[in-house]
Design a protein around this motif. Structure first.
Motif, mmCIF file in Angstrom:
data_model
loop_
_atom_site.group_PDB
_atom_site.id
_atom_site.type_symbol
_atom_site.label_atom_id
_atom_site.label_comp_id
_atom_site.label_asym_id
_atom_site.label_seq_id
_atom_site.Cartn_x
_atom_site.Cartn_y
_atom_site.Cartn_z
ATOM 1 N N UNK A 176 0.836 -1.213 0.000
ATOM 2 C CA UNK A 176 0.000 0.000 0.000
ATOM 3 C C UNK A 176 0.864 1.254 0.000
ATOM 4 N N UNK A 177 1.826 1.306 0.911
ATOM 5 C CA UNK A 177 2.706 2.474 1.006
ATOM 6 C C UNK A 177 3.483 2.691 -0.291
ATOM 7 N N UNK A 182 4.259 5.374 -5.698
ATOM 8 C CA UNK A 182 4.567 5.160 -7.115
ATOM 9 C C UNK A 182 3.522 5.799 -8.022
ATOM 10 N N UNK A 183 2.223 5.664 -7.654
ATOM 11 C CA UNK A 183 1.169 6.258 -8.480
ATOM 12 C C UNK A 183 1.324 7.781 -8.540
ATOM 13 N N UNK A 189 0.743 13.516 -10.048
ATOM 14 C CA UNK A 189 -0.508 13.984 -9.460
ATOM 15 C C UNK A 189 -0.443 13.784 -7.948
ATOM 16 N N UNK A 190 -1.235 14.570 -7.243
ATOM 17 C CA UNK A 190 -1.427 14.267 -5.829
ATOM 18 C C UNK A 190 -2.119 12.917 -5.721
ATOM 19 N N UNK A 214 2.554 14.231 -2.703
ATOM 20 C CA UNK A 214 2.532 15.255 -3.743
ATOM 21 C C UNK A 214 3.036 14.672 -5.054
ATOM 22 N N UNK A 215 3.150 15.491 -6.091
ATOM 23 C CA UNK A 215 3.454 14.975 -7.430
ATOM 24 C C UNK A 215 4.870 14.426 -7.553
ATOM 25 N N UNK A 216 5.720 14.699 -6.582
ATOM 26 C CA UNK A 216 7.075 14.152 -6.582
ATOM 27 C C UNK A 216 7.196 12.940 -5.667
ATOM 28 N N UNK A 217 6.097 12.548 -5.048
ATOM 29 C CA UNK A 217 6.116 11.388 -4.159
ATOM 30 C C UNK A 217 6.482 11.710 -2.727
ATOM 31 N N UNK A 218 6.510 12.981 -2.368
ATOM 32 C CA UNK A 218 6.784 13.365 -0.986
ATOM 33 C C UNK A 218 5.538 13.156 -0.134
ATOM 34 N N UNK A 219 5.723 12.643 1.079
ATOM 35 C CA UNK A 219 4.612 12.392 1.988
ATOM 36 C C UNK A 219 4.200 13.679 2.689
ATOM 37 N N UNK A 220 2.943 14.062 2.540
ATOM 38 C CA UNK A 220 2.442 15.261 3.206
ATOM 39 C C UNK A 220 1.852 14.931 4.568
ATOM 40 N N UNK A 221 1.101 13.830 4.661
ATOM 41 C CA UNK A 221 0.551 13.361 5.930
ATOM 42 C C UNK A 221 0.457 11.849 5.885
ATOM 43 N N UNK A 222 0.496 11.222 7.063
ATOM 44 C CA UNK A 222 0.327 9.771 7.164
ATOM 45 C C UNK A 222 0.090 9.433 8.630
#
Length: 258
Positions: A176-177, A182-183, A189-190, A214-222
């Protein structure tokens, strides 16, 4: 028109096959949310848990839940999205609803039914994708097992936000993570993933990991616990990175047949 979309991800336990109890619980959560939220994302099958016995659910519960979503959307002036068991004729669907504050509704039937659990034998698979234009953002919602199939999520329409609602078990949470991230990267895309927590009647454990990338694969929240996560999506971030990197222009060209 605003260049930001304020979202709330509702990560919660679910009461097994009890739409009334789940609506009541979610209503308390939704009514407590900030008035500045634009989009509220709920888990997959948020009124029942991931049940393979949809006949246990009264057929009218699907319509009741859509009406409830319309009422919540109007009260909060925000869109709601999530999937439920929905009966139609002789068929059952794992159907996602996107409900806007003006009572406009749209739906998507889960394309990739989860064969490992026998979902394909109980629920009819969908054939069409859904693209929503909401408050300046193009939103593409999908359901759980769809996450494993990147061609179905391929960004050929220039969407801004990809949403996955899920009941994704703890034993496969690493997938999942990795796949959510990857998507986001491959589609520029977000990506929003909303999972449940707790234990279902089959004994499956759920540990959340609802997240926004975000569109670069950075984690904003989790998060791994029952909570509401908040994030703000920025249209300028999408446009700036796509203009700078132009990766989508190099994607392979082919047609998808279903």
């Amino acid at each position: 028109m605003s260049t930001e979309l304020h979202i709330a991800l509702v990560q919660c336990p679910l009461v097994w096959e009890d739409p009334v109890a789940n609506r009541e619980n979610l209503e308390r959560i939704i009514l407590s949310l900030s008035s500045s939220i634009d989009l509220i994302v709920l888990p997959e099958m948020f009124t029942t848990g991931f049940t393979m016995t949809p006949a246990n659910i009264a057929r009218e519960e699907g319509e009741k839940t859509v009406e409830w979503m319309q009422a919540m959307a109007t009260l909060k002036n925000a869109a709601l999205v999530g999937s439920i068991v929905f009966a139609e004729g002789e068929h059952y669907y794992n159907r996602l609803w996107f409900v806007e504050p003006d009572n406009k509704i749209a739906s998507y039937n889960k394309r990739h039914t989860f064969t490992l659990a026998g979902e394909d034998k109980v629920y009819t698979a969908g054939e069409n994708r859904l693209l929503i234009n909401f408050r300046g953002f193009r939103i593409f919602p999908l359901i759980c097992y769809d996450l494993r199939f990147p061609v179905w999520a391929r960004n050929t329409e220039g969407y801004d936000v990809l949403i996955y609602v899920a009941n994704w078990p703890e034993k496969r949470i690493a997938a999942w993570d990795a796949l959510l991230k990857a998507r986001a990267i491959e589609n520029m895309a977000y990506v929003i993933g909303v999972n449940r927590v707790g234990t279902d009647n089959y004994g499956h454990e759920y540990v959340g990991h609802s997240a926004v990338y975000d569109v670069l694969g950075n984690t904003l929240v989790c998060s791994k616990v029952a909570t509401v996560l908040y994030a703000t999506l920025d249209k300028e971030h999408i446009e700036t990175q796509r203009e700078k990197l132009r990766f989508l222009e190099d994607r392979d060209q082919f047609s998808l047949q279903v």
